[in-house]
Design a protein around this motif. Structure first.
Motif, PDB file in Angstrom:
ATOM      1  N   LYS A 148     -17.652  -7.268   2.140  1.00  0.00           N
ATOM      2  CA  LYS A 148     -17.172  -8.636   2.380  1.00  0.00           C
ATOM      3  C   LYS A 148     -17.379  -9.463   1.117  1.00  0.00           C
ATOM      4  CE  LYS A 148     -17.048  -7.488   6.824  1.00  0.00           C
ATOM      5  NZ  LYS A 148     -15.840  -7.153   7.522  1.00  0.00           N
ATOM      6  N   TYR A 149     -16.468 -10.370   0.878  1.00  0.00           N
ATOM      7  CA  TYR A 149     -16.498 -11.198  -0.346  1.00  0.00           C
ATOM      8  C   TYR A 149     -16.718 -12.660   0.031  1.00  0.00           C
ATOM      9  CZ  TYR A 149     -15.056  -6.909  -2.407  1.00  0.00           C
ATOM     10  OH  TYR A 149     -15.060  -5.600  -2.811  1.00  0.00           O
ATOM     11  N   ASN A 150     -17.337 -13.419  -0.897  1.00  0.00           N
ATOM     12  CA  ASN A 150     -17.616 -14.837  -0.603  1.00  0.00           C
ATOM     13  C   ASN A 150     -16.402 -15.713  -0.835  1.00  0.00           C
ATOM     14  OD1 ASN A 150     -20.349 -13.688  -2.000  1.00  0.00           O
ATOM     15  ND2 ASN A 150     -20.774 -14.947  -0.216  1.00  0.00           N
ATOM     16  N   ILE A 151     -15.759 -15.493  -1.995  1.00  0.00           N
ATOM     17  CA  ILE A 151     -14.605 -16.331  -2.335  1.00  0.00           C
ATOM     18  C   ILE A 151     -13.428 -15.410  -2.637  1.00  0.00           C
ATOM     19  CG2 ILE A 151     -13.681 -18.087  -3.904  1.00  0.00           C
ATOM     20  CD1 ILE A 151     -16.542 -18.994  -4.462  1.00  0.00           C
ATOM     21  N   LEU A 152     -12.354 -15.573  -1.856  1.00  0.00           N
ATOM     22  CA  LEU A 152     -11.174 -14.735  -2.019  1.00  0.00           C
ATOM     23  C   LEU A 152     -10.049 -15.599  -2.563  1.00  0.00           C
ATOM     24  CD1 LEU A 152     -12.808 -13.968   0.806  1.00  0.00           C
ATOM     25  CD2 LEU A 152     -11.261 -12.021   0.692  1.00  0.00           C
ATOM     26  N   LEU A 153      -9.365 -15.068  -3.566  1.00  0.00           N
ATOM     27  CA  LEU A 153      -8.366 -15.878  -4.265  1.00  0.00           C
ATOM     28  C   LEU A 153      -6.993 -15.227  -4.182  1.00  0.00           C
ATOM     29  CD1 LEU A 153     -10.571 -16.369  -7.430  1.00  0.00           C
ATOM     30  CD2 LEU A 153     -10.111 -18.089  -5.681  1.00  0.00           C
ATOM     31  N   VAL A 179       1.182 -10.217   8.804  1.00  0.00           N
ATOM     32  CA  VAL A 179       0.081  -9.268   8.885  1.00  0.00           C
ATOM     33  C   VAL A 179      -1.045  -9.676   7.932  1.00  0.00           C
ATOM     34  CG1 VAL A 179      -0.488  -6.867   8.267  1.00  0.00           C
ATOM     35  CG2 VAL A 179       1.627  -7.371   9.509  1.00  0.00           C
ATOM     36  N   TYR A 180      -0.650 -10.327   6.832  1.00  0.00           N
ATOM     37  CA  TYR A 180      -1.527 -10.667   5.709  1.00  0.00           C
ATOM     38  C   TYR A 180      -2.871 -11.276   6.160  1.00  0.00           C
ATOM     39  CZ  TYR A 180      -2.976 -13.548   1.661  1.00  0.00           C
ATOM     40  OH  TYR A 180      -3.682 -14.169   0.653  1.00  0.00           O
ATOM     41  N   ALA A 181      -2.835 -12.370   6.919  1.00  0.00           N
ATOM     42  CA  ALA A 181      -4.070 -13.130   7.192  1.00  0.00           C
ATOM     43  C   ALA A 181      -5.106 -12.297   7.944  1.00  0.00           C
ATOM     44  CB  ALA A 181      -3.738 -14.399   7.965  1.00  0.00           C
ATOM     45  N   SER A 182      -4.660 -11.510   8.927  1.00  0.00           N
ATOM     46  CA  SER A 182      -5.635 -10.731   9.700  1.00  0.00           C
ATOM     47  C   SER A 182      -6.222  -9.609   8.840  1.00  0.00           C
ATOM     48  CB  SER A 182      -5.006 -10.170  10.974  1.00  0.00           C
ATOM     49  OG  SER A 182      -3.949  -9.325  10.636  1.00  0.00           O
ATOM     50  N   GLN A 183      -5.441  -9.115   7.902  1.00  0.00           N
ATOM     51  CA  GLN A 183      -5.951  -8.089   6.983  1.00  0.00           C
ATOM     52  C   GLN A 183      -7.000  -8.690   6.035  1.00  0.00           C
ATOM     53  OE1 GLN A 183      -5.227  -4.956   8.080  1.00  0.00           O
ATOM     54  NE2 GLN A 183      -4.452  -4.356   6.082  1.00  0.00           N
ATOM     55  N   ILE A 184      -6.724  -9.890   5.515  1.00  0.00           N
ATOM     56  CA  ILE A 184      -7.670 -10.537   4.584  1.00  0.00           C
ATOM     57  C   ILE A 184      -8.979 -10.863   5.311  1.00  0.00           C
ATOM     58  CG2 ILE A 184      -8.051 -12.492   2.992  1.00  0.00           C
ATOM     59  CD1 ILE A 184      -5.702 -10.542   2.234  1.00  0.00           C
ATOM     60  N   ASN A 189     -16.661 -12.711   5.399  1.00  0.00           N
ATOM     61  CA  ASN A 189     -17.732 -13.047   6.326  1.00  0.00           C
ATOM     62  C   ASN A 189     -17.359 -14.340   7.038  1.00  0.00           C
ATOM     63  OD1 ASN A 189     -19.745 -11.055   5.849  1.00  0.00           O
ATOM     64  ND2 ASN A 189     -20.180 -12.039   3.873  1.00  0.00           N
ATOM     65  N   LYS A 190     -18.155 -14.724   8.014  1.00  0.00           N
ATOM     66  CA  LYS A 190     -17.932 -15.984   8.742  1.00  0.00           C
ATOM     67  C   LYS A 190     -17.898 -17.184   7.803  1.00  0.00           C
ATOM     68  CE  LYS A 190     -17.719 -16.361  13.348  1.00  0.00           C
ATOM     69  NZ  LYS A 190     -16.528 -17.077  13.780  1.00  0.00           N
ATOM     70  N   ASP A 191     -18.712 -17.094   6.712  1.00  0.00           N
ATOM     71  CA  ASP A 191     -18.816 -18.255   5.819  1.00  0.00           C
ATOM     72  C   ASP A 191     -18.063 -18.066   4.490  1.00  0.00           C
ATOM     73  OD1 ASP A 191     -20.452 -16.335   4.752  1.00  0.00           O
ATOM     74  OD2 ASP A 191     -22.320 -17.489   4.902  1.00  0.00           O
ATOM     75  N   SER A 192     -17.171 -17.078   4.434  1.00  0.00           N
ATOM     76  CA  SER A 192     -16.368 -16.877   3.208  1.00  0.00           C
ATOM     77  C   SER A 192     -15.243 -17.901   3.153  1.00  0.00           C
ATOM     78  CB  SER A 192     -15.735 -15.489   3.209  1.00  0.00           C
ATOM     79  OG  SER A 192     -16.708 -14.501   3.343  1.00  0.00           O
ATOM     80  N   THR A 236       5.365 -28.970  -6.304  1.00  0.00           N
ATOM     81  CA  THR A 236       5.951 -27.660  -6.616  1.00  0.00           C
ATOM     82  C   THR A 236       5.074 -26.505  -6.133  1.00  0.00           C
ATOM     83  OG1 THR A 236       4.968 -27.915  -8.780  1.00  0.00           O
ATOM     84  CG2 THR A 236       7.323 -28.378  -8.610  1.00  0.00           C
ATOM     85  N   VAL A 237       3.777 -26.712  -6.051  1.00  0.00           N
ATOM     86  CA  VAL A 237       2.904 -25.681  -5.478  1.00  0.00           C
ATOM     87  C   VAL A 237       1.923 -26.329  -4.504  1.00  0.00           C
ATOM     88  CG1 VAL A 237       2.873 -24.092  -7.463  1.00  0.00           C
ATOM     89  CG2 VAL A 237       1.177 -25.888  -7.326  1.00  0.00           C
ATOM     90  N   CYS A 238       1.287 -25.507  -3.693  1.00  0.00           N
ATOM     91  CA  CYS A 238       0.195 -26.030  -2.867  1.00  0.00           C
ATOM     92  C   CYS A 238      -0.930 -25.004  -2.854  1.00  0.00           C
ATOM     93  CB  CYS A 238       0.661 -26.360  -1.453  1.00  0.00           C
ATOM     94  SG  CYS A 238       1.246 -24.970  -0.504  1.00  0.00           S
ATOM     95  N   SER A 239      -2.152 -25.486  -2.724  1.00  0.00           N
ATOM     96  CA  SER A 239      -3.329 -24.601  -2.641  1.00  0.00           C
ATOM     97  C   SER A 239      -4.166 -25.048  -1.453  1.00  0.00           C
ATOM     98  CB  SER A 239      -4.211 -24.717  -3.891  1.00  0.00           C
ATOM     99  OG  SER A 239      -3.530 -24.361  -5.056  1.00  0.00           O
ATOM    100  N   ILE A 240      -4.390 -24.123  -0.529  1.00  0.00           N
ATOM    101  CA  ILE A 240      -5.168 -24.443   0.673  1.00  0.00           C
ATOM    102  C   ILE A 240      -6.327 -23.446   0.791  1.00  0.00           C
ATOM    103  CG2 ILE A 240      -5.075 -24.789   3.186  1.00  0.00           C
ATOM    104  CD1 ILE A 240      -2.866 -26.410   2.308  1.00  0.00           C
ATOM    105  N   ALA A 241      -7.501 -23.976   1.149  1.00  0.00           N
ATOM    106  CA  ALA A 241      -8.674 -23.112   1.362  1.00  0.00           C
ATOM    107  C   ALA A 241      -8.890 -22.966   2.878  1.00  0.00           C
ATOM    108  CB  ALA A 241      -9.896 -23.737   0.715  1.00  0.00           C
ATOM    109  N   PHE A 242      -9.202 -21.739   3.294  1.00  0.00           N
ATOM    110  CA  PHE A 242      -9.403 -21.439   4.713  1.00  0.00           C
ATOM    111  C   PHE A 242     -10.771 -20.774   4.935  1.00  0.00           C
ATOM    112  CE2 PHE A 242      -4.847 -21.186   3.868  1.00  0.00           C
ATOM    113  CZ  PHE A 242      -4.262 -21.843   4.937  1.00  0.00           C
ATOM    114  N   THR A 243     -11.343 -21.007   6.116  1.00  0.00           N
ATOM    115  CA  THR A 243     -12.538 -20.248   6.534  1.00  0.00           C
ATOM    116  C   THR A 243     -12.306 -19.728   7.946  1.00  0.00           C
ATOM    117  OG1 THR A 243     -13.523 -22.299   7.296  1.00  0.00           O
ATOM    118  CG2 THR A 243     -14.338 -21.457   5.204  1.00  0.00           C
ATOM    119  N   ILE A 244     -13.145 -18.797   8.372  1.00  0.00           N
ATOM    120  CA  ILE A 244     -13.011 -18.250   9.730  1.00  0.00           C
ATOM    121  C   ILE A 244     -13.648 -19.226  10.724  1.00  0.00           C
ATOM    122  CG2 ILE A 244     -13.705 -16.369  11.264  1.00  0.00           C
ATOM    123  CD1 ILE A 244     -13.617 -14.488   8.859  1.00  0.00           C
ATOM    124  N   GLN A 245     -12.946 -19.514  11.812  1.00  0.00           N
ATOM    125  CA  GLN A 245     -13.506 -20.434  12.830  1.00  0.00           C
ATOM    126  C   GLN A 245     -13.677 -19.688  14.133  1.00  0.00           C
ATOM    127  OE1 GLN A 245     -13.140 -24.404  12.433  1.00  0.00           O
ATOM    128  NE2 GLN A 245     -13.747 -23.644  10.435  1.00  0.00           N
TER     129      GLN A 245
END
Ligand SMILES: C[S@@+](CC[C@H](N)C(=O)[O-])C[C@H]1O[C@@H](n2cnc3c(N)ncnc32)[C@H](O)[C@@H]1O
Length: 245
Positions: A148-153, A179-184, A189-192, A236-245
């Motif tokens: 598991k990784y802390n920060i995924l880019l 399919v992408y999100a469930s694979q990532i 971890n819960k706090d990644s 022109t672009v967007c960047s969003i950060a997500f965590t597991i809830q």
């Protein structure tokens, strides 16, 4: 609904395209060490904004995790530039005591070889790992290792995945972007935190694609200068950060 968000298929959604792309970039680098290849979304300054976002959050101790070893994973790493730059900027702008581990994955073997070549020639003192991995394979050897990784880019990888509309048999005919999100999530971890930058989707489309197909929810976002056209605001672009809830 995710079904309403669709891009037209393009050669940028195929592995053959990326293999050829990185074969050329590898050759260019062999003849000129300063040519480390394309930096996607450079016009929007996306890479430096993603890096500043991370360093600011570290400095302000705002990430949900508090590990002494912080593992970065660059999804669809291409030439690995995001990781190389991140390492340089962390060295200059961050004083914390954590140890950083940098891993980049890509389904193109040519990308993996290219990024590893650059690391070996230009950053021999720092440990960067590059591995081949297809994010859309349920039994992908990298994913099933269970690390598991802390920060995924992700800079432009979901965008490329969304340019392929072929149904994936092992995921009941769903397409890559569904399919992408469930694979990532399997790499988190819960706090990644997963930070995605896209030029093909609006903020709300990106949120819908991720939230409707996983347990991920928006954690934060990066602000870019916006324009207004026909009464509609955009950038022109967007960047969003997500965590597991
Ligand atoms: C637009 S490029 C971005 C590369 C890199 N992130 C950057 O910003 O320079 C998209 C990348 O996603 C990779 N990619 C596409 N589909 C993938 C998949 N299913 N699994 C892993 N990597 C993938 C491609 O090989 C390519 O390197």
């Amino acid at each position: 609904m995710t079904e309403e968000i669709r891009l037209n298929s393009s050669k940028l959604g195929t592995k053959e395209y990326w293999n050829q792309f990185y074969q050329v970039e590898k050759k260019n680098f062999e003849t000129n060490e300063d040519d480390t290849g394309e930096c996607w979304f450079d016009d929007s300054d996306a890479e430096s904004k993603m890096i500043s976002f991370i360093i600011d959050k570290l400095n302000d101790q705002e990430f949900p995790f508090h590990d002494e070893q912080i593992k970065f994973l660059d999804l669809g790493t291409g030439n690995g530039h995001l990781l190389f730059q991140l390492n340089e900027d962390l060295e200059e702008e961050y004083d914390g005591s954590e140890k950083f581990i940098f891993t980049g994955i890509d389904y193109s073997p040519d990308s993996v070889e290219f990024a590893a070549n650059i690391a070996k020639r230009k950053y021999e003192d720092i440990e960067f790992k590059f591995e081949q991995s297809d994010l859309l394979k349920s039994n992908d050897p990298f994913i099933i290792k269970g690390i598991k990784y802390n920060i995924l880019l992700d800079k432009g990888t979901l965008d490329a995945i969304a340019l392929n509309q072929d149904p994936i048999e092992e995921f009941n005919g769903k397409i890559g972007m569904e399919v992408y999100a469930s694979q990532i999530e399997r790499l988190m971890n819960k706090d990644s935190v997963l930070l995605i930058t896209s030029c093909n989707f609006t903020e709300s489309e990106l949120i819908t694609i991720i939230e409707n197909n996983s347990n991920l929810k928006v954690w934060d976002k990066i602000n870019y200068p916006s324009f207004e056209f026909g009464g509609i605001k955009g950038s022109t672009v967007c960047s969003i950060a997500f965590t597991i809830q």
